[in-house]
Design a protein around this motif. Structure first.
Motif, short mmCIF file in Angstrom:
data_model
loop_
_atom_site.label_atom_id
_atom_site.label_comp_id
_atom_site.label_asym_id
_atom_site.label_seq_id
_atom_site.Cartn_x
_atom_site.Cartn_y
_atom_site.Cartn_z
N THR A 4 -37.10 -26.46 -12.29
CA THR A 4 -37.76 -24.94 -12.39
C THR A 4 -39.04 -24.92 -12.79
N LEU A 5 -40.05 -24.35 -12.35
CA LEU A 5 -41.42 -24.05 -12.81
C LEU A 5 -41.81 -22.78 -13.10
N ILE A 6 -42.10 -22.65 -14.15
CA ILE A 6 -42.68 -21.27 -14.62
C ILE A 6 -44.06 -21.28 -14.43
N TYR A 7 -44.48 -20.36 -13.44
CA TYR A 7 -46.10 -20.10 -13.11
C TYR A 7 -46.49 -18.69 -13.38
N SER A 8 -47.96 -18.90 -13.61
CA SER A 8 -48.15 -17.59 -13.82
C SER A 8 -49.36 -16.85 -12.64
N VAL A 9 -49.56 -15.79 -12.72
CA VAL A 9 -50.42 -14.98 -11.58
C VAL A 9 -51.31 -13.96 -12.16
N PRO A 10 -52.55 -13.84 -11.98
CA PRO A 10 -53.26 -14.36 -10.80
C PRO A 10 -53.99 -15.72 -11.26
N PHE A 11 -54.21 -16.33 -10.03
CA PHE A 11 -55.18 -17.67 -10.31
C PHE A 11 -54.90 -18.40 -11.34
N GLY A 12 -53.59 -18.67 -11.62
CA GLY A 12 -53.19 -19.78 -12.67
C GLY A 12 -53.60 -21.00 -12.29
N CYS A 13 -53.66 -21.95 -13.14
CA CYS A 13 -53.64 -23.62 -13.00
C CYS A 13 -52.47 -24.15 -12.57
N SER A 14 -51.52 -23.25 -13.05
CA SER A 14 -50.10 -23.86 -12.48
C SER A 14 -49.84 -23.92 -10.74
N PHE A 15 -50.94 -23.38 -10.07
CA PHE A 15 -51.06 -23.47 -8.59
C PHE A 15 -50.98 -24.90 -8.38
N ALA A 16 -51.49 -25.84 -9.28
CA ALA A 16 -51.31 -27.20 -8.89
C ALA A 16 -50.02 -27.76 -8.88
N SER A 17 -49.21 -27.52 -10.14
CA SER A 17 -47.88 -27.57 -10.20
C SER A 17 -46.95 -27.33 -8.93
N ILE A 18 -47.43 -26.02 -8.38
CA ILE A 18 -46.42 -25.50 -7.27
C ILE A 18 -46.67 -26.40 -6.14
N ALA A 19 -47.96 -26.87 -5.75
CA ALA A 19 -48.29 -27.51 -4.95
C ALA A 19 -47.75 -28.83 -4.71
N ALA A 20 -47.87 -29.48 -6.01
CA ALA A 20 -47.26 -30.78 -6.17
C ALA A 20 -45.83 -30.85 -5.93
N LEU A 21 -44.90 -29.91 -6.38
CA LEU A 21 -43.60 -29.57 -6.22
C LEU A 21 -43.28 -29.61 -4.68
N GLU A 22 -44.08 -28.86 -3.93
CA GLU A 22 -43.83 -28.66 -2.33
C GLU A 22 -44.22 -29.87 -1.82
N TRP A 23 -45.27 -30.43 -2.20
CA TRP A 23 -45.51 -31.90 -1.59
C TRP A 23 -44.42 -32.81 -1.95
N SER A 24 -43.63 -32.83 -3.15
CA SER A 24 -42.78 -33.68 -3.58
C SER A 24 -41.57 -34.00 -2.83
N GLU A 159 -57.23 -42.55 -0.50
CA GLU A 159 -58.00 -42.54 0.59
C GLU A 159 -56.91 -42.16 1.69
N THR A 160 -55.82 -41.97 1.52
CA THR A 160 -54.89 -41.66 2.68
C THR A 160 -54.22 -40.16 2.68
N ALA A 161 -54.14 -39.57 1.46
CA ALA A 161 -53.55 -38.40 1.38
C ALA A 161 -53.88 -37.69 0.00
N PRO A 162 -53.80 -36.37 -0.12
CA PRO A 162 -54.25 -35.63 -1.51
C PRO A 162 -53.07 -36.10 -2.57
N SER A 163 -53.47 -36.42 -3.69
CA SER A 163 -52.46 -36.60 -4.81
C SER A 163 -52.45 -35.47 -5.78
N ILE A 164 -52.00 -35.67 -6.72
CA ILE A 164 -51.80 -34.59 -7.78
C ILE A 164 -53.14 -34.22 -8.48
N ALA A 165 -54.21 -35.18 -8.46
CA ALA A 165 -55.47 -34.66 -8.78
C ALA A 165 -56.22 -33.81 -7.74
#
Length: 235
Positions: A4-24, A159-165
């Motif tokens: 479970t990820l706790i994220y904040s809005v608006p425009f939080g840096c937690s955006f990155a963690s949501i995207a990484a979870l979705e990619w994972s 060189e092949t796909a986006p990473s967590i960075a």
């Protein structure tokens, strides 16, 4: 137990963690904190997980709290090694990822802080103009460094796909133009990568989540939890 990820809005840096979870592809739930509502940030369940009331905050699949974006992103990459979000420790690719992610998490993120401080200043606070000047200088210096890092590369660490960075780049670089600190057109490699990320299904999903719009997951999203529903860590 799912993550479970706790994220904040608006425009939080937690955006990155949501995207990484979705990619994972890992099963996960989300819990939303409204950064502009003090009661949300001071919710007892949130404070039990992170007494600093900062996001992102992760409850791992083992039920343990994990704090700070960089730690969360590296944790998710390690849990989904087949997704290519990170690299094996001790390799040159891992060293580059760690270096770039550290830069984004510290220098680049911090470059925006004077501008955020200025935006909260009283109208007659003469320090606000100085803070904005500091932010403009620091953000453009950081973007110039990112431009050099991306020259001749598809992504920051792979060189092949986006990473967590790249997820963290998407979360933070989006602040530059709304805050009128920099023009991304002046940094074509950065702009190119950001444009490519905006076409990614995981990034589009994350925007929809932040905006409170219907969001179709192609990963393991299991829905939102209210803060009252969080499974608190033992002890």
């Amino acid at each position: 137990m799912e993550t479970t990820l706790i994220y904040s809005v608006p425009f939080g840096c937690s955006f990155a963690s949501i995207a990484a979870l979705e990619w994972s592809g890992l099963p996960y739930r989300l819990a939303r904190v409204e950064a502009r509502e003090p009661a949300s940030k001071q919710h007892p369940a949130f404070l039990a997980i992170n007494p600093l009331s900062q996001t992102p905050a992760l409850l791992t699949h083992a039920g343990a709290p994990l704090l700070e974006s960089m730690a969360i992103l590296l944790h998710l990459a390690a849990r989904a090694p087949h997704k290519g979000l990170g690299f094996a420790q001790g390799t040159p690719a891992y060293d580059r990822l760690n270096s770039v992610l550290s830069f984004l998490h510290t220098t680049f993120h911090a470059a925006f802080m004077p501008a955020f401080q200025a935006s909260r200043a009283a109208p007659d606070d003469t320090r606000a103009a100085i803070w904005r000047e500091m932010a403009i200088e620091k953000v453009n210096k950081s973007l110039a460094h990112l431009e050099r890092l991306l020259a001749g590369r598809a992504w920051l660490a792979s060189e092949t796909a986006p990473s967590i960075a790249d997820a963290y780049l998407a979360a933070t670089a989006r602040w530059a133009e709304p805050l009128q600190l920099a023009s991304l057109a002046d940094y074509p490699h950065v702009a190119r990568v950001l444009a490519a990320l905006e076409q990614d299904s995981g990034i589009r999903f994350t925007h929809a989540i932040e905006d409170g719009l219907p969001a179709t997951s192609q990963g393991g999203f299991l829905g939102h939890l209210a803060l009252d529903q969080l499974a608190l860590p033992a002890g």
